[in-house]
Write a protein that holds these residues in place. Structure first.
Motif, PDB file in Angstrom:
ATOM      1  N   MET A  58      18.738 -43.227  55.250  1.00  0.00           N
ATOM      2  CA  MET A  58      18.261 -44.526  55.455  1.00  0.00           C
ATOM      3  C   MET A  58      18.211 -44.450  56.836  1.00  0.00           C
ATOM      4  SD  MET A  58      21.010 -46.725  53.448  1.00  0.00           S
ATOM      5  CE  MET A  58      22.655 -45.963  54.182  1.00  0.00           C
ATOM      6  N   THR A  59      16.915 -45.142  57.418  1.00  0.00           N
ATOM      7  CA  THR A  59      16.722 -45.015  58.832  1.00  0.00           C
ATOM      8  C   THR A  59      16.247 -46.400  59.558  1.00  0.00           C
ATOM      9  OG1 THR A  59      14.341 -44.758  58.360  1.00  0.00           O
ATOM     10  CG2 THR A  59      15.763 -42.686  58.563  1.00  0.00           C
ATOM     11  N   ASP A  60      16.432 -46.614  60.652  1.00  0.00           N
ATOM     12  CA  ASP A  60      16.026 -47.824  61.416  1.00  0.00           C
ATOM     13  C   ASP A  60      14.805 -48.295  61.276  1.00  0.00           C
ATOM     14  OD1 ASP A  60      18.628 -47.887  61.805  1.00  0.00           O
ATOM     15  OD2 ASP A  60      18.473 -47.379  64.191  1.00  0.00           O
ATOM     16  N   ASP A  61      13.698 -47.515  60.748  1.00  0.00           N
ATOM     17  CA  ASP A  61      12.429 -47.992  60.377  1.00  0.00           C
ATOM     18  C   ASP A  61      12.246 -48.883  59.148  1.00  0.00           C
ATOM     19  OD1 ASP A  61      12.365 -45.875  58.727  1.00  0.00           O
ATOM     20  OD2 ASP A  61      10.524 -45.065  59.275  1.00  0.00           O
ATOM     21  N   MET A  62      13.621 -49.038  58.501  1.00  0.00           N
ATOM     22  CA  MET A  62      13.780 -49.967  57.464  1.00  0.00           C
ATOM     23  C   MET A  62      13.217 -49.120  56.116  1.00  0.00           C
ATOM     24  SD  MET A  62      15.442 -52.050  58.621  1.00  0.00           S
ATOM     25  CE  MET A  62      15.926 -52.639  60.373  1.00  0.00           C
ATOM     26  N   ARG A  63      13.391 -47.927  56.111  1.00  0.00           N
ATOM     27  CA  ARG A  63      12.805 -47.017  54.878  1.00  0.00           C
ATOM     28  C   ARG A  63      13.974 -46.356  54.226  1.00  0.00           C
ATOM     29  NH1 ARG A  63       9.741 -50.440  55.139  1.00  0.00           N
ATOM     30  NH2 ARG A  63       7.506 -50.564  55.836  1.00  0.00           N
ATOM     31  N   PHE A  64      13.817 -46.079  53.089  1.00  0.00           N
ATOM     32  CA  PHE A  64      14.607 -45.055  52.271  1.00  0.00           C
ATOM     33  C   PHE A  64      13.728 -43.731  52.049  1.00  0.00           C
ATOM     34  CE2 PHE A  64      16.363 -48.854  50.682  1.00  0.00           C
ATOM     35  CZ  PHE A  64      17.800 -48.756  50.887  1.00  0.00           C
ATOM     36  N   ASN A  83      23.293 -42.753  56.596  1.00  0.00           N
ATOM     37  CA  ASN A  83      22.578 -43.458  57.541  1.00  0.00           C
ATOM     38  C   ASN A  83      22.261 -42.905  58.769  1.00  0.00           C
ATOM     39  OD1 ASN A  83      22.208 -45.443  59.212  1.00  0.00           O
ATOM     40  ND2 ASN A  83      23.550 -46.857  58.858  1.00  0.00           N
ATOM     41  N   LYS A  84      20.905 -42.373  58.828  1.00  0.00           N
ATOM     42  CA  LYS A  84      20.525 -41.745  59.999  1.00  0.00           C
ATOM     43  C   LYS A  84      20.085 -42.687  61.205  1.00  0.00           C
ATOM     44  CE  LYS A  84      19.800 -37.572  58.225  1.00  0.00           C
ATOM     45  NZ  LYS A  84      19.862 -36.162  58.738  1.00  0.00           N
ATOM     46  N   PRO A 147      20.740 -58.914  56.160  1.00  0.00           N
ATOM     47  CA  PRO A 147      19.499 -59.763  56.541  1.00  0.00           C
ATOM     48  C   PRO A 147      18.527 -59.236  57.417  1.00  0.00           C
ATOM     49  CG  PRO A 147      21.725 -60.784  56.653  1.00  0.00           C
ATOM     50  CD  PRO A 147      21.959 -59.345  56.382  1.00  0.00           C
ATOM     51  N   GLY A 148      17.235 -59.341  57.049  1.00  0.00           N
ATOM     52  CA  GLY A 148      16.155 -58.719  57.797  1.00  0.00           C
ATOM     53  C   GLY A 148      15.543 -57.402  57.223  1.00  0.00           C
ATOM     54  N   HIS A 149      16.610 -56.652  56.798  1.00  0.00           N
ATOM     55  CA  HIS A 149      16.133 -55.148  56.285  1.00  0.00           C
ATOM     56  C   HIS A 149      15.404 -55.270  54.943  1.00  0.00           C
ATOM     57  CE1 HIS A 149      19.390 -53.236  58.685  1.00  0.00           C
ATOM     58  NE2 HIS A 149      19.116 -54.259  59.366  1.00  0.00           N
ATOM     59  N   PHE A 150      15.913 -56.069  53.962  1.00  0.00           N
ATOM     60  CA  PHE A 150      15.187 -56.336  52.677  1.00  0.00           C
ATOM     61  C   PHE A 150      13.901 -56.812  52.916  1.00  0.00           C
ATOM     62  CE2 PHE A 150      14.313 -58.952  49.040  1.00  0.00           C
ATOM     63  CZ  PHE A 150      14.365 -57.845  47.971  1.00  0.00           C
ATOM     64  N   GLN A 151      13.772 -57.818  54.033  1.00  0.00           N
ATOM     65  CA  GLN A 151      12.401 -58.590  54.278  1.00  0.00           C
ATOM     66  C   GLN A 151      11.648 -57.795  54.994  1.00  0.00           C
ATOM     67  OE1 GLN A 151      15.598 -59.520  54.839  1.00  0.00           O
ATOM     68  NE2 GLN A 151      15.819 -61.354  53.442  1.00  0.00           N
TER      69      GLN A 151
END
Length: 162
Positions: A58-64, A83-84, A147-151
């Motif tokens: 998982m990365t902060d660009d909101m991708r798996f 969690n990278k 909140p915000g990640h799924f969206q």
């Protein structure tokens, strides 16, 4: 009568908040037996028969990565979730409907904490293992429901074949 309903609603929210809130600890922090409840997408598995491991980053660009994996019906997998990123992320397995519903609840109650065997809540730079028996065929989903990640599109899919 309205006062009693208000008090009852407050009590439920307080109880839910203390039982289901997302903190900074992982879901594995509480050492206790895993409750095995059949879900549409499978049931909690035992670590012993998990013959295969799938690593999900998982990365902060909101991708798996990967954002899709396949498994045979009846197979127990160890999902090694890393969690990278620099912020908290999670993996929650489910159906599109269950993830949508849960994501809406997370928006309303962002402090929710929960410890379910189909979830891994992972601090930045850490990893968790999720052991799941995929005993129902079909196409299912996983997502980060913070909140915000799924969206932002932090979702993936898995396929269970016969």
């Amino acid at each position: 009568m309205k006062t009693m309903q208000f008090i009852a609603a407050c009590a439920l929210l307080i109880g839910a908040n203390s039982t289901f809130a997302h903190g900074n600890s992982s879901h594995g922090a509480a050492a206790g037996p895993v409750v095995k409840e059949q879900k549409d997408w499978g049931i909690a598995g035992d670590a012993q028969p998990a013959l295969r491991t799938v690593t999900i980053e998982m990365t902060d660009d909101m991708r798996f990565s990967p954002d899709h994996f396949s498994v045979r019906r009846g197979e127990t997998l160890r999902l090694h979730v890393i969690n990278k990123g620099q912020v908290m992320h999670e993996v929650v397995l489910g159906t599109q409907a269950s993830l949508n519903e849960h994501a809406q609840m997370m928006l309303k109650f962002p402090g929710m904490e929960h410890d379910e065997p189909y979830m891994a809540h992972v601090a930045p730079g850490k990893s968790e293992n999720l052991i799941w028996n995929f005993n129902r065929p079909g196409s299912f989903d996983f997502a980060c429901l913070i909140p915000g990640h799924f969206q932002a599109g932090m979702t993936g899919r898995f396929t269970v074949t016969e």
